[in-house]
Design an enzyme around this catalytic site. Structure first.
Site, PDB file in Angstrom:
ATOM      1  N   GLU A 281       0.814  -1.219   0.000  1.00 34.57           N
ATOM      2  CA  GLU A 281       0.000   0.000   0.000  1.00 34.57           C
ATOM      3  C   GLU A 281       0.843   1.262   0.000  1.00 34.57           C
ATOM      4  O   GLU A 281       0.519   2.236  -0.681  1.00 34.57           O
ATOM      5  CB  GLU A 281      -0.961   0.014   1.204  1.00 34.57           C
ATOM      6  CG  GLU A 281      -2.118  -0.968   1.111  1.00 34.57           C
ATOM      7  CD  GLU A 281      -1.760  -2.367   1.629  1.00 34.57           C
ATOM      8  OE1 GLU A 281      -0.648  -2.531   2.177  1.00 34.57           O
ATOM      9  OE2 GLU A 281      -2.578  -3.294   1.476  1.00 34.57           O
TER      10      GLU A 281
ATOM     11  N   HIS B 281     -11.410  -4.920   9.086  1.00 31.48           N
ATOM     12  CA  HIS B 281     -11.959  -4.734   7.735  1.00 31.48           C
ATOM     13  C   HIS B 281     -13.331  -4.056   7.758  1.00 31.48           C
ATOM     14  O   HIS B 281     -14.105  -4.200   6.812  1.00 31.48           O
ATOM     15  CB  HIS B 281     -12.099  -6.081   7.012  1.00 31.48           C
ATOM     16  CG  HIS B 281     -10.806  -6.763   6.704  1.00 31.48           C
ATOM     17  ND1 HIS B 281     -10.046  -7.372   7.665  1.00 31.48           N
ATOM     18  CD2 HIS B 281     -10.144  -6.935   5.535  1.00 31.48           C
ATOM     19  CE1 HIS B 281      -8.960  -7.894   7.101  1.00 31.48           C
ATOM     20  NE2 HIS B 281      -8.994  -7.644   5.812  1.00 31.48           N
TER      21      HIS B 281
END
Lengths: 341, 321
Positions: free
Chosen positions: A74, A143
């Site tokens: 990322e 998440h």
């Protein structure tokens, strides 16, 4: 305009598709946004199209040069998006879950958002970070969070949170055309909702809230899918002749003070529903500003209905308790509207 | 690759002197209190920025570090604008809103000094991605220090450049200390160059005090990048003349032994000797260049001191487009 019913997810896919067709400076980057890059037997077909399938079909149309599968890296690809934007492309990186921001926060907080200011106005960073948030999918603590407010507190970043397919497509197109960093935060639990969406390229204005239902007694401002909680509340209260105005905030940063102020002037009562954790979020910011600007018009305290100050739990019963609900909003509303009963 | 010419040698010698005199002057003025904030000086490392940027045009990009004045000068940033920026004046390259750690000039391909250690790796990869996507033969150089090599961004940025075969040259300025901590303590690998193996790209360690060593190795790597042959990692061994920041007592530096030898090497003197020996420059020309640099820096300080402070309304400007 030709219009038909498509899902929230399809609307986002269409927004990307039309933006890529219009401007070849638009490129997508992310983990498995095509999926299976270099796997010969796929013959250029998306293996995944993103973990939820939002970008499915785009690599077939635009190729691997523009739909770029990244490693699970990322910081690398988000920083690369900043670098590509600073040098003239219009990248649209996808952060698979907004909970992963910790891995790449510096690229937005320390680099991209500050470049224009630090460099005396010489840089522009036209990039749109697509990501998703939201509890309700049994995805547990890492998440399911809702962190759009964190991005929204950073100068130099705009944040939009669409609640429906029409806005999603138009806002995404506006975001990609915008010359600033825009975080486009999708609620993963509403990818399947369907609504009328025009086929054409069209824009929804960033920074403008929408009054979804007019009313005179109570204003409820919502972020993202909390709109549907507010609409349920409005319907319930209507049975008791309480008239609720519902405002979809749409843009978390910079949020639309005037539309909310005008509504509160009319109703004198304000509830803000935000799925984020309860401190330092969009709701508290709205409450703070309206406590100041709308003080003379308010008939009671401003109520914030948010998630509790906990990570998102896994067990379904606990997760349901975590999410702001119609019942919790009605409870807060009852205090505000006591005098109307 | 370009070989050294008289014209190039004159540019090199001027650039090295500009950097040294700029930094020495900032060092001197900082002690008077006229320069605010944090300042990290590049003096002693001139051969690296100069030897690398000698191969670049305004179309090529660089990313820099918090020790970025040398990179800015070598990439062609206006010296008056730089000095005014460091003084926090309206005429600064960033209108006085960036300061020493954020000097940038995108028109010159200078994507910014960077206050975040390791902040440049991914940005450089992104600029490289842009160059490749637009099918240009422009390159990107990512300057970073030994300290940055232990950030996760080192791995992610170089890995992306490697797998996408991007035109990015990663230039490590190993001045032996990350702030006050020696590289021998903080790196698991014996050299930073060794780590190139992990990414399947060429890696080499060279003497960063030797202008010609830097010039030649950077030339090869930049050539490879221009031809689409991918990234290279070059580790330049060097030593800084001053502390990590101005005000650093530098207690960690050794007073004798091998480290003292590094401290005593002056890369400008070394290049002057080499240039005269090879007849790229005469002693008179070299003297004249030194005097020119001194004048330019003196003028830059006058320009900065005479420049106005930023207007109050500029506080709110340039946050967004």
């Amino acid at each position: 305009m030709m219009s038909r019913k498509i899902t929230f997810m399809q609307a986002i896919n269409e927004g990307l598709d039309l933006s890529m067709a219009k401007d070849d400076k638009v490129i997508l980057l992310g983990e498995d946004i095509a999926g299976g890059t270099t796997v010969e037997h796929l013959e250029g077909e998306s293996a995944w199209g993103g973990v939820f399938g939002v970008t499915k079909g785009l690599v077939e149309k635009y190729g691997y040069d523009r739909v770029i599968d990244t490693p699970i890296s990322e910081m690398g690809y988000m920083g690369a998006a900043v670098g590509a934007a600073a040098t003239g492309l219009r990248p649209v990186p996808e952060l698979m879950f907004n909970d992963f921001i910790g891995f790449c926060f510096d690229t937005l907080l320390g680099q991209g958002s500050k470049m224009r200011y630090m460099f005396g106005g010489k840089a522009k960073i036209p990039m749109t970070v697509r990501t998703n948030h939201g509890a309700g999918a049994s995805a547990a603590a890492q998440h399911s969070g809702s962190y759009y407010g964190i991005f929204g507190s950073i100068p130099g970043i705009k944040v939009v949170v669409p609640s429906n397919p029409y806005d999603a497509k138009g806002l995404l197109i506006s975001a990609i055309e915008d010359d600033n960093i825009v975080v486009f935060s999708e609620d993963k639990t509403i990818y399947g909702i369907k609504d009328e969406v025009p086929e054409e390229y069209y824009k929804v204005e960033i920074g403008k809230a929408k009054v979804k239902r007019e009313g005179t007694d109570l204003t409820i401002v919502t972020v993202g899918k909390m709109l549907y909680v507010a609409l349920d509340v409005a319907e319930e209260l209507e049975k008791n002749d309480i008239s609720v105005e519902v405002i979809d905030l749409i843009t978390v940063a910079p949020w639309d003070q005037e539309t909310i102020l005008e509504s509160v002037k009319k109703t004198g009562r304000l509830i803000v529903i935000d799925e984020a954790n309860p401190h330092n979020n969009a709701a508290t910011d709205i409450a703070s500003v309206m406590g100041d600007r709308a003080f003379d018009y308010l008939d009671g305290p401003i109520k914030c209905v948010c998630a509790p100050n906990t990570p998102v739990p896994f067990a379904s019963n606990l997760e349901a308790l975590y999410l702001p609900s119609k019942e919790r909003v009605l409870e807060e509303a009852s205090e505000l509207i006591e005098d109307l009963k | 690759m370009e070989t050294m010419t008289k014209k190039k040698a004159a540019w090199v010698y001027k650039t090295m002197n500009d950097i040294r005199k700029f930094e020495d002057e900032v060092h001197r003025i900082f002690t008077t209190g006229d320069i605010p904030g944090f300042v990290h000086l590049y003096a002693g490392e001139e051969a690296i920025a100069t030897g690398v940027c000698a191969h670049l045009t305004d179309e090529d990009y660089i990313t820099s570090t918090h020790r970025g004045h040398g990179h800015c000068i070598a990439k062609g940033c206006d010296i008056n604008g730089m000095m005014a920026e460091i003084f926090g004046r309206e005429t600064g390259l960033c209108k006085g809103k960036g300061g020493s750690m954020h000097i940038a000039d995108i028109d010159k391909g200078m994507l910014g000094a960077n206050g975040m250690v390791g902040g440049g790796f991914a940005i450089a990869a992104g600029a490289g991605l842009r160059n490749k996507y637009l099918k240009t033969d422009d390159v990107v150089v990512c300057f970073f220090g030994d300290g940055a090599s232990n950030e996760g961004s080192f791995h992610e940025g170089i890995n992306l450049a490697a797998i996408w075969n991007l035109p990015v040259v990663f230039v490590c300025e190993n001045n032996m200390f990350a702030e006050a901590t020696p590289i021998s303590y903080s790196s698991g690998s014996k050299t930073i160059a060794d780590r190139s193996v992990a990414y399947g790209i060429p890696g080499v360690r060279i003497d960063g005090k030797d202008l010609m060593a830097v010039y030649e190795e950077a030339g090869k790597a930049i050539d490879r990048a221009r031809k689409g042959e991918g990234p290279t990692l070059i580790e330049c061994m060097t030593y800084r003349n001053y502390g990590h920041f101005e005000g650093d007592e530098q207690k960690y530096k050794a007073k004798d032994g091998e480290e003292k030898n590094w401290a005593d090497l002056d890369n400008i003197v070394l290049f002057r000797e080499e240039a005269i020996k090879n007849k790229w420059l005469t002693a008179e020309q070299a003297d004249e260049i030194e005097a020119e640099s001194a004048r330019a820096i003196e003028e830059a300080v006058v320009f900065a001191r005479n420049s106005p402070l930023p207007k109050p309304e500029s506080l709110m400007e340039d946050v967004m487009v």
